[in-house]
Structure formats: structure tokens, C-alpha cells
Write an enzyme that holds these catalytic residues in place. Structure first.
Site, short mmCIF file in Angstrom:
data_model
loop_
_atom_site.label_atom_id
_atom_site.label_comp_id
_atom_site.label_asym_id
_atom_site.label_seq_id
_atom_site.Cartn_x
_atom_site.Cartn_y
_atom_site.Cartn_z
N ASP A 12 54.22 25.27 -63.14
CA ASP A 12 53.02 24.47 -63.44
C ASP A 12 53.35 23.12 -64.05
O ASP A 12 52.59 22.59 -64.87
CB ASP A 12 52.06 25.24 -64.37
CG ASP A 12 51.65 26.56 -63.78
OD1 ASP A 12 51.50 26.63 -62.54
OD2 ASP A 12 51.48 27.53 -64.54
N GLY A 39 50.41 28.05 -57.62
CA GLY A 39 49.14 27.33 -57.61
C GLY A 39 49.45 25.87 -57.82
O GLY A 39 49.80 25.47 -58.92
N HIS A 40 49.42 25.09 -56.75
CA HIS A 40 49.78 23.67 -56.83
C HIS A 40 48.52 22.82 -56.68
O HIS A 40 47.86 22.88 -55.65
CB HIS A 40 50.81 23.31 -55.74
CG HIS A 40 52.10 24.06 -55.91
ND1 HIS A 40 53.14 23.97 -55.02
CD2 HIS A 40 52.53 24.90 -56.89
CE1 HIS A 40 54.15 24.72 -55.44
NE2 HIS A 40 53.79 25.31 -56.56
N GLN A 222 57.05 27.77 -58.50
CA GLN A 222 57.48 28.28 -59.83
C GLN A 222 58.38 27.24 -60.52
O GLN A 222 58.23 26.06 -60.24
CB GLN A 222 58.19 29.63 -59.69
CG GLN A 222 57.27 30.79 -59.36
CD GLN A 222 56.85 30.86 -57.90
OE1 GLN A 222 57.67 30.87 -57.01
NE2 GLN A 222 55.56 30.92 -57.64
P1 GDP Z 1 52.25 22.94 -60.20
O1 GDP Z 1 52.11 24.40 -60.03
O2 GDP Z 1 53.60 22.55 -60.70
O3 GDP Z 1 51.87 22.16 -58.99
O4 GDP Z 1 51.23 22.52 -61.34
P2 GDP Z 1 49.70 23.04 -61.51
O5 GDP Z 1 48.88 22.44 -60.46
O6 GDP Z 1 49.68 24.51 -61.64
O7 GDP Z 1 49.36 22.48 -62.95
C1 GDP Z 1 49.41 21.12 -63.24
C2 GDP Z 1 48.01 20.67 -63.68
O8 GDP Z 1 48.10 19.40 -64.31
C3 GDP Z 1 47.06 20.46 -62.51
O9 GDP Z 1 45.76 20.76 -62.95
C4 GDP Z 1 47.18 18.97 -62.20
O10 GDP Z 1 46.02 18.43 -61.62
C5 GDP Z 1 47.38 18.41 -63.59
N1 GDP Z 1 48.21 17.20 -63.69
C6 GDP Z 1 49.32 16.84 -62.99
N2 GDP Z 1 49.85 15.72 -63.47
C7 GDP Z 1 49.07 15.35 -64.52
C8 GDP Z 1 49.13 14.29 -65.48
O11 GDP Z 1 50.02 13.45 -65.48
N3 GDP Z 1 48.15 14.26 -66.44
C9 GDP Z 1 47.16 15.18 -66.50
N4 GDP Z 1 46.27 15.07 -67.48
N5 GDP Z 1 47.07 16.20 -65.62
C10 GDP Z 1 48.03 16.28 -64.66
P1 IMO Z 2 53.68 27.42 -59.72
O1 IMO Z 2 54.33 27.25 -58.36
C1 IMO Z 2 53.73 29.52 -63.53
C2 IMO Z 2 55.07 33.68 -63.48
C3 IMO Z 2 54.06 34.74 -63.81
C4 IMO Z 2 54.95 35.77 -64.48
C5 IMO Z 2 56.22 35.68 -63.66
C6 IMO Z 2 56.34 36.72 -62.56
O2 IMO Z 2 52.23 27.17 -59.72
O3 IMO Z 2 54.44 26.67 -60.74
P2 IMO Z 2 55.15 36.97 -60.18
O4 IMO Z 2 53.72 37.11 -59.82
O5 IMO Z 2 55.83 35.80 -59.57
O6 IMO Z 2 55.93 38.25 -59.98
O7 IMO Z 2 55.15 36.74 -61.79
O8 IMO Z 2 56.22 34.38 -63.07
N1 IMO Z 2 54.69 32.76 -62.38
C7 IMO Z 2 54.31 31.49 -62.56
N2 IMO Z 2 54.09 30.80 -63.70
N3 IMO Z 2 53.57 28.93 -62.33
C8 IMO Z 2 53.81 29.59 -61.19
O9 IMO Z 2 53.82 29.00 -59.98
C9 IMO Z 2 54.15 30.96 -61.27
N4 IMO Z 2 54.42 31.93 -60.36
C10 IMO Z 2 54.76 33.01 -61.06
O10 IMO Z 2 53.07 34.27 -64.68
O11 IMO Z 2 55.26 35.36 -65.78
MG MG Z 3 50.92 25.97 -60.69
#
Ligand code: GDP
Ligand code: IMO
Ligand code: MG
Length: 421
Positions: A12, A39-40, A222
Site C-alpha cells: 500500500d 488493491g492498487h 504487496q
Molecule cells: P498500492 O497498493 O501500493 O497501490 O497503494 P494503495 O492504493 O493501497 O494505497 C495508497 C493510497 O494512497 C491510495 O488511496 C492512493 O490514492 C493514495 N495516495 C497515493 N499517493 C498519494 C499521495 O502522495 N498523497 C495522498 N494523500 N494520497 C496518496
Molecule cells: P498491495 O498490492 C498490504 C498482507 C495481508 C496479510 C499478509 C498475507 O495493495 O500493496 P495474503 O492475503 O496475501 O495471504 O495476506 O499480507 N497483504 C497486503 N498488505 N497491501 C497488499 O497489497 C497486501 N496483500 C497482502 O494484510 O498481512
Molecule cells: Mg494496496
């Protein structure tokens, strides 16, 4: 130029946003591991997209997106995601290829994932319950069912029946209802029809793209600390988000990656269980969670928040051979009086600068902090020179400590809220 984007912490980090930006200059975007546990998030204008299985590059017209052989595919989740995109006017057909070698997430994988977590209770991993662990377990136990099996109903049925025999023995142990092979067969044959146009031998396809000099962007899911080998085992996922996973998860040779970019959040978050030395359970942690909207993009769970851990980031830079950092969410720290970064750990009265392999030791590590003065506002800034001096000091220290230069600094969720360096 072929780039790999990989999370530098526990996931994340904002990979979706960075991949979306880099996808503009790529021809093909490929996911190489994980599944719908990812979840991207990508924000374009007032629209927000959350991608789980389909590479974030899909939001750019004319780009080809590939789900590589290292990914585990839940067809139900894939078709739901495809529909959401199509309802938003994004064409998927003809632009998405799924590896015939990718393994299928089956209904029993999801059920066992959830059941095992429930049995483990307070020792649970805190998985996303998307069936990821059980699917990779079957892959490595050589009883997995692959996308290519969908194309041959007889083979699919044979493999499914053989698995169900064993699976239903486990159901007795778990005291849950047995699975009905015929029902699963019908469900998956329906998926087969819908997925058929997307199935490719992506190993040959991607190597052709590479040979023809077209550019490939590797999208990691991840984060490095969730890698099954290099992460905080056993509190990890079951795949290799780190650079090695890109080769085994696509069939492309090492020469196919020119640059590695780690995505690093300006602080640290973690979902699920496991040690997290810089975790903040006080009002500063709550401030970061609220300001950064730190709730899981897949499960909606509140993310654990804490200060930036540079021991973690330096380790991620090392194992991935990082050339560049994309630092995200700097704006979330706006308004804090002081900001801390962890520069080492205290363990049994001595200072260490590495992550112990034994989790029990890591859990006892106390962070050693360096404190920075806070700043007023970085949100939305697009020029490095416009950043407050204290924010620049913070950034310069991160780059100095890790020995890696910045390519992007992100100051908001929107595509445009980015400093390119
Ligand atoms: P990912 O799994 O690495 O793609 O990241 P996620 O989407 O799970 O979580 C990142 C969150 O931060 C998302 O809600 C993005 O929209 C948000 N985000 C990304 N870059 C920035 C930033 O520079 N500032 C803020 N405030 N939010 C951001
Ligand atoms: P993105 O791509 C954050 C974590 C879960 C748990 C561990 C194992 O959005 O960064 P799993 O379901 O993979 O067997 O869970 O890994 N986990 C993540 N944490 N971002 C993710 O994906 C994750 N995918 C799995 O919360 O701790
Ligand atoms: Mg994510």
C-alpha cells in the site's frame, strides 16, 4: 526503458499511482505475482479506480496489460473487475492477456484461507482471505489447476475431481460442508467461456515484446517486507513481490529490466499482523491514519500506522537493487510539529542496523529515532523548489541514508500532484 515498480515496505505504498504515471511511457504493463489480495488505487480527476488483478496500466488507452504466470487468478474477481472497468467506459477486451500458466484460485482455497485464519485465532496472519496462500500451496505441491486447464474440460474435471477427494477430507477436519465438484465444474466452465479471449502464452508474447524493443513496465503487488523469503516471515504473503519474482512470474530474462524503482510511503503502514517497530498507537498514529485515509483498498481494514522505518527501506533498496525511489504521501505529514524516522534498532542493549531473521528478535527491537522539524504544507506541490525547507531536509536525509535518488515525490493522490525529478 523497462522499469520494475516494487513496494519498499509492507504494501500500500502507492504503487498504483506510480504505475499509472509510468504507464504513459510503456507499451506493455505486466503483473508478475500476487492475486486479488492487492488493491492498487489510481485517482484520475474526480474518479477513483481500485485495481486488484488487472494491471493499473489498463486506465491508459492502447496499452496492453498482462497477468503473468506468477499471478494467482480468481476468475470471479477478475470478471467483476473487468465489468467495473467496462461500466466506466474502459475497454478491456483486446488489451488484457492472461497467462495460460497462471494458477486458478478455487472456491476451496478461499474457504480454507478464512477457516485457517479463524482456527489460528490470535496467532493468525491477518490475510486478506482471498485464497492466496492455499492457491500457492497447491501450486508448489503440484496439485494446482491452471488457466490452460480451463480450455480442456476433461482435463479440468479430472484434476478437480482428484483434488476434491482430498479437499473434502480436510473439510471433515475443519468441520465444514464438503465441496461439490460438479457445481465447481459448471461454475468454472462458465468462467472459461468468458475468459477464453484473454488467454495467451504470455511467456512467448512478452519475450517477443522484449525482442522487438517495445517497453515493458513490471507492476509489483504487496511489498518487499511481505515477500515470502525476504519479508517478516511468517507474517508475509505467499509470493515474491521482490525483483526475483518478476523473472519467475513472467518468463522474461534479467536483461529485460533496466531500472528498479521502489515505492516508499513517507511513513509506514501495515495491514494484518506481525511486528512493526515504529507503529504509533497514539494520537499521532490516528492523525496519520485520518489524514492519509489509511484503510485497506481490498478489505477496508484500518491500516496500522507509524513513522518511516529507514532500516526497512534500506533493506528493500538492497534486496531489489533499487535505482530510484518514488516517495509517496509526503502531504500526509503536513501540519505535524515534528516527524521522526527510524535509523536503527536497539536490541538487548545494543544498536543494530539490520532486520533480524528471527521474528521473536525483531519483535523486541526498539526503534532509534532521528527527529525532524515539521512543515506546514506540501499538498499539491509539483515543483521541488516550492517545498518547505524542512520537507527538503527530510527528503534529503532519506535519500542520503538509503543511498538511492528520488525519481518522484508524490504530494497527493491525483496523477498531477507529483514532483518529477
Ligand atoms: P498500492 O497498493 O501500493 O497501490 O497503494 P494503495 O492504493 O493501497 O494505497 C495508497 C493510497 O494512497 C491510495 O488511496 C492512493 O490514492 C493514495 N495516495 C497515493 N499517493 C498519494 C499521495 O502522495 N498523497 C495522498 N494523500 N494520497 C496518496
Ligand atoms: P498491495 O498490492 C498490504 C498482507 C495481508 C496479510 C499478509 C498475507 O495493495 O500493496 P495474503 O492475503 O496475501 O495471504 O495476506 O499480507 N497483504 C497486503 N498488505 N497491501 C497488499 O497489497 C497486501 N496483500 C497482502 O494484510 O498481512
Ligand atoms: Mg494496496
Amino acid at each position: 526503458m523497462n522499469r520494475l515498480v516494487v513496494g519498499g515496505q509492507w504494501g500500500d505504498e502507492g504503487k498504483g499511482k506510480i504505475v499509472d504515471i509510468l504507464a504513459q511511457n510503456a507499451d506493455v504493463i505486466v503483473r508478475y505475482q500476487g492475486g486479488s489480495n492487492a488493491g492498487h488505487t489510481v485517482c484520475v480527476g474526480d474518479k477513483k479506480f481500485i485495481l486488484h488483478l488487472i494491471p493499473s496500466g489498463i486506465l491508459h488507452e492502447n496499452k496492453i496489460c498482462v497477468i503473468g504466470n506468477g499471478v494467482v487468478v480468481d476468475p470471479k474477481s477478475l470478471l467483476e473487475e473487468k465489468k467495473i472497468l467496462e461500466d466506466l467506459g474502459i475497454e478491456v477486451e483486446g488489451r488484457l492477456f492472461i497467462s495460460e500458466k497462471a494458477h486458478l484460485v478455487m472456491p476451496y482455497h478461499k474457504e480454507f484461507d478464512a477457516k485457517k485464519e479463524a482456527v489460528l485465532g490470535e496467532n493468525s496472519i491477518g490475510t486478506t482471505k482471498r485464497g492466496i496462500g492455499p492457491t500457492y500451496t497447491d501450486k508448489h505441491a503440484r496439485v494446482g489447476i491452471r488457466i490452460c486447464d480451463l480450455e480442456n474440460p476433461d482435463v479440468f474435471k479430472e484434476k478437480l475431481n482428484a483434488n476434491i477427494k482430498f479437499i473434502n477430507k480436510l473439510c471433515e477436519l475443519y468441520e465444514i460442508e464438503p465441496f461439490d465438484a460438479n457445481k465447481i465444474f459448471d461454475e468454472y466452465m462458465d468462467y472459461a467461456q468468458k475468459i477464453k479471449p484473454f488467454i495467451r502464452n504470455t511467456v512467448y508474447y512478452l519475450n517477443g515484446v522484449f525482442k522487438n524493443g517495445r517497453s515493458i513496465l513490471f507492476e509489483g503487488a504487496q511489498g518487499s517486507l511481505l515477500d515470502v523469503d525476504f519479508g517478516t516471515y511468517p507474517f508475509v504473503t505467499s509470493s515474491h513481490p521482490t525483483v526475483g519474482g518478476a523473472f519467475s512470474g513472467t518468463g522474461l530474462p534479467h536483461k529485460a529490466i533496466d531500472r528498479v524503482m521502489i515505492v516508499v510511503k513517507a511513513y509506514t503502514t501495515r495491514v494484518g499482523n506481525g511486528p512493526f517497530p515504529t507503529e504509533l498507537t497514539d494520537e499521532v498514529g490516528n492523525y496519520i491514519r485520518d489524514n492519509g485515509a489509511e484503510y485497506g483498498a481490498t478489505t477496508g481494514r484500518p491500516r496500522r500506522c507509524g513513522w518511516l522505518d529507514l532500516v526497512v527501506v534500506k533493506y528493500a533498496a538492497m534486496i531489489n537493487g533499487a535505482d530510484e525511489i518514488a516517495l509517496t504521501k509526503l502531504d500526509v505529514l503536513d501540519g505535524l510539529d515534528e516527524i521522526k524516522v527510524c535509523v536503527g534498532y536497539e536490541y538487548q542493549g545494543r544498536k543494530i542496523g539490520f532486520i533480524p531473521s528471527q521474528l521473536e528478535e525483531f519483535a523486541k527491537c526498539k526503534p532509534i529515532y532521528k527527529t525532524f522539524k515539521g512543515w506546514d504544507k506540501t499538498a499539491g506541490i509539483t515543483d521541488y523548489e516550492d517545498l518547505p525547507e524542512n520537507a527538503k531536509r527530510y527528503l534529503e536525509y532519506i535519500s542520503m541514508f538509503t543511498g538511492v535518488r528520488f525519481a518522484f515525490i508524490s504530494t497527493g493522490a491525483e496523477r498531477k500532484q507529483t514532483i518529477e525529478l
